[in-house]
Design an enzyme around this catalytic site. Structure first.
Site, PDB file in Angstrom:
ATOM      1  N   GLY A  50       0.876  -1.174   0.000  1.00 35.59           N
ATOM      2  CA  GLY A  50       0.000   0.000   0.000  1.00 35.59           C
ATOM      3  C   GLY A  50       0.909   1.218   0.000  1.00 35.59           C
ATOM      4  CB  ALA A  51       0.940   4.226  -2.155  1.00 34.92           C
ATOM      5  NE  ARG A  87       5.850  -3.442  -4.512  1.00 36.86           N
ATOM      6  CZ  ARG A  87       4.526  -3.543  -4.288  1.00 36.86           C
ATOM      7  NH1 ARG A  87       4.038  -3.365  -3.060  1.00 36.86           N
ATOM      8  NH2 ARG A  87       3.703  -3.849  -5.264  1.00 36.86           N
ATOM      9  CD  GLN A 201      -2.545  -6.459  -2.610  1.00 40.79           C
ATOM     10  OE1 GLN A 201      -2.813  -5.953  -3.697  1.00 40.79           O
ATOM     11  NE2 GLN A 201      -1.412  -6.288  -2.001  1.00 40.79           N
ATOM     12  CG  ASP A 242       0.055   1.999  -5.930  1.00 45.00           C
ATOM     13  OD1 ASP A 242      -1.077   1.644  -6.299  1.00 45.00           O
ATOM     14  OD2 ASP A 242       0.615   1.549  -4.911  1.00 45.00           O
ATOM     15  CG  ASN A 252      -5.054   1.682  -7.357  1.00 49.03           C
ATOM     16  OD1 ASN A 252      -4.303   1.833  -6.388  1.00 49.03           O
ATOM     17  ND2 ASN A 252      -6.198   1.047  -7.253  1.00 49.03           N
TER      18      ASN A 252
HETATM   19  O1  MRU Z   1       0.987  -3.720  -4.567  1.00 52.70           O
HETATM   20  P1  MRU Z   1       0.373  -2.946  -3.428  1.00 52.70           P
HETATM   21  O2  MRU Z   1      -0.444  -3.786  -2.508  1.00 52.70           O
HETATM   22  O3  MRU Z   1       1.382  -2.131  -2.673  1.00 52.70           O
HETATM   23  O4  MRU Z   1      -0.613  -1.964  -4.167  1.00 52.70           O
HETATM   24  C1  MRU Z   1      -1.620  -1.346  -3.423  1.00 52.70           C
HETATM   25  C2  MRU Z   1      -2.534  -0.541  -4.213  1.00 52.70           C
HETATM   26  O5  MRU Z   1      -2.545  -0.542  -5.423  1.00 52.70           O
HETATM   27  C3  MRU Z   1      -3.376   0.389  -3.435  1.00 52.70           C
HETATM   28  O6  MRU Z   1      -4.622   0.509  -4.004  1.00 52.70           O
HETATM   29  C4  MRU Z   1      -2.646   1.730  -3.400  1.00 52.70           C
HETATM   30  O7  MRU Z   1      -1.376   1.597  -2.856  1.00 52.70           O
HETATM   31  C5  MRU Z   1      -3.381   2.786  -2.739  1.00 52.70           C
HETATM   32  S1  MRU Z   1      -3.217   2.713  -1.009  1.00 52.70           S
HETATM   33  C6  MRU Z   1      -2.838   4.181  -0.331  1.00 52.70           C
END
Ligand code: MRU
Length: 362
Positions: A50-51, A87, A201, A242, A252
């Site tokens: 999650g970002a 990442r 997720q 993201d 995203n």
């Molecule tokens: O690969 P992830 O789980 O890090 O990606 C998460 C997402 O795409 C979320 O929707 C995104 O980070 C928004 S959360 C603030």
């Protein structure tokens, strides 16, 4: 949120304790991160994701790295770079490391004083996220109330893709912040939850979060959203992001673009919720310029769950002979986005509107 939910926290010894998100929803475990390498690994293997939370772990990771090298700036730089490279897509990671390293390069501090300043800065970044997500929640809930009034609704059907709740950014999330705020305002809200592949997720994290909070929700397979929208069963789609370009193009979790296309075709409002730290003002054309992570094919070929006895297990669902391709993200063009819900208000997804609202940050 009332502050009882946090994806990560500092222990009394100054280590970083995080919820291991690869284990949810069947097991609740935490992991201790004590140095730069452990922080990098936790980001790469998605113990944390999650970002926003990636940004927090990166910031705390720089502090842990500084502690590891006793505040020696020469030794800290490559460790911070390794965290920054862990990442590629979520820009909060680069934003957080750059903010921490600006402090390193400009404060004139070294040794214990530098370590202490970095610890305080990483706490400050997390505390700022708490306030930002509260505001995003309030602006988003205002939109929900307006749509309910316009349509004369008793119950609101909200659809979100992936997880952009408190597991993704402290304390209330981005896309889920309006849901938690609507619940506080006494609105009857129901959430359609997807991202059932490649990482599950929505199914694993968002569904767990919403049940903890007592929010009505239903998990749907990723392909169901369009059908629901055609039948008037979705009043609004909100996802996190993201990385968002200056033009409003938004990266995203993979599959978000298809939700936006279906929403556009059916006249369903489609919003992206984000804090300002998720903008990449250098990027104009999100589709061409935002780097998209490609992850291990095993995430497509193997699923994780529990067996009939409730034991955690994994299952291969694609024959070994077939290769799989695993893109982590896609980019939704600004023309499919109704608005960007930020801590400063709801912004049109255009260069002009973004520049006007965030002029001081560009
Ligand atoms: O690969 P992830 O789980 O890090 O990606 C998460 C997402 O795409 C979320 O929707 C995104 O980070 C928004 S959360 C603030």
């Amino acid at each position: 949120m009332d502050g009882t939910y946090r994806a990560l926290w500092l222990t009394e010894h100054g280590d970083l304790e995080v919820i291991d998100q690869t284990k949810l929803p069947f097991e609740y475990e935490t992991k201790m991160l004590t140095n730069a390498d452990e922080s990098v690994r936790a980001i790469k293997d998605m113990t944390v994701r999650g970002a926003g939370v990636i940004g927090n772990v990166a910031a705390f990771g720089v502090y842990l790295a500084a502690r590891e090298v006793q505040g020696n700036i020469e030794a800290l730089r490559p460790l911070a770079q390794a965290i920054r490279d862990s990442r590629p897509t979520a820009v909060n990671l680069m934003w957080a490391v750059d903010r921490m390293m600006t402090l390193v390069e400009t404060s004139g501090l070294t040794g214990d004083a530098l370590v202490d300043a970095l610890r305080r800065e990483s706490i400050l970044i997390a505390d700022e996220d708490v306030l930002r997500t509260e505001k995003i929640g309030a602006f988003g809930a205002d939109i929900i109330e307006r749509i309910m009034e316009e349509k004369g609704l008793e119950r609101f059907n909200f659809l979100t893709h992936c997880n952009a709740g408190w597991l993704a950014i402290v304390d209330s999330g981005t896309a889920l912040a309006p849901v938690y705020e609507a619940q506080k305002r006494g609105i009857d809200i129901h959430v359609w939850v997807d991202e059932t592949r490649p990482r599950n997720q929505g199914a694993n994290l968002t569904a767990w979060e919403l049940s903890q909070a007592g929010v009505n929700h239903t998990v749907i397979a990723d392909n169901v959203g369009g059908h629901l929208m055609q039948h008037g069963m979705v009043d609004m789609v909100v996802t996190g992001a993201d990385r968002v370009a200056r033009s409003g193009d938004a990266a995203n979790k993979i599959g978000t673009y298809l939700k936006a296309l279906a929403a556009h075709d059916n006249g369903v409002p489609f919003y992206i919720a984000l804090p300002a730290s998720t903008f990449d003002f250098e990027v104009l054309d999100g589709v061409a310029e935002i780097p998209i992570e490609i992850r291990d094919e095993d995430e497509v070929k193997i699923i994780r769950g529990i067996d009939a006895e409730g034991r955690a297990t994994t299952l291969q669902i694609i024959q070994s002979a077939s290769p799989a391709l695993n893109y982590g993200f896609d980019v939704t063009p600004a023309r499919l986005i109704t608005g960007l819900i930020t801590e400063r208000g709801v912004c049109d997804p255009t260069v002009e509107a973004v520049e006007a609202m965030f002029e001081d940050l560009i």
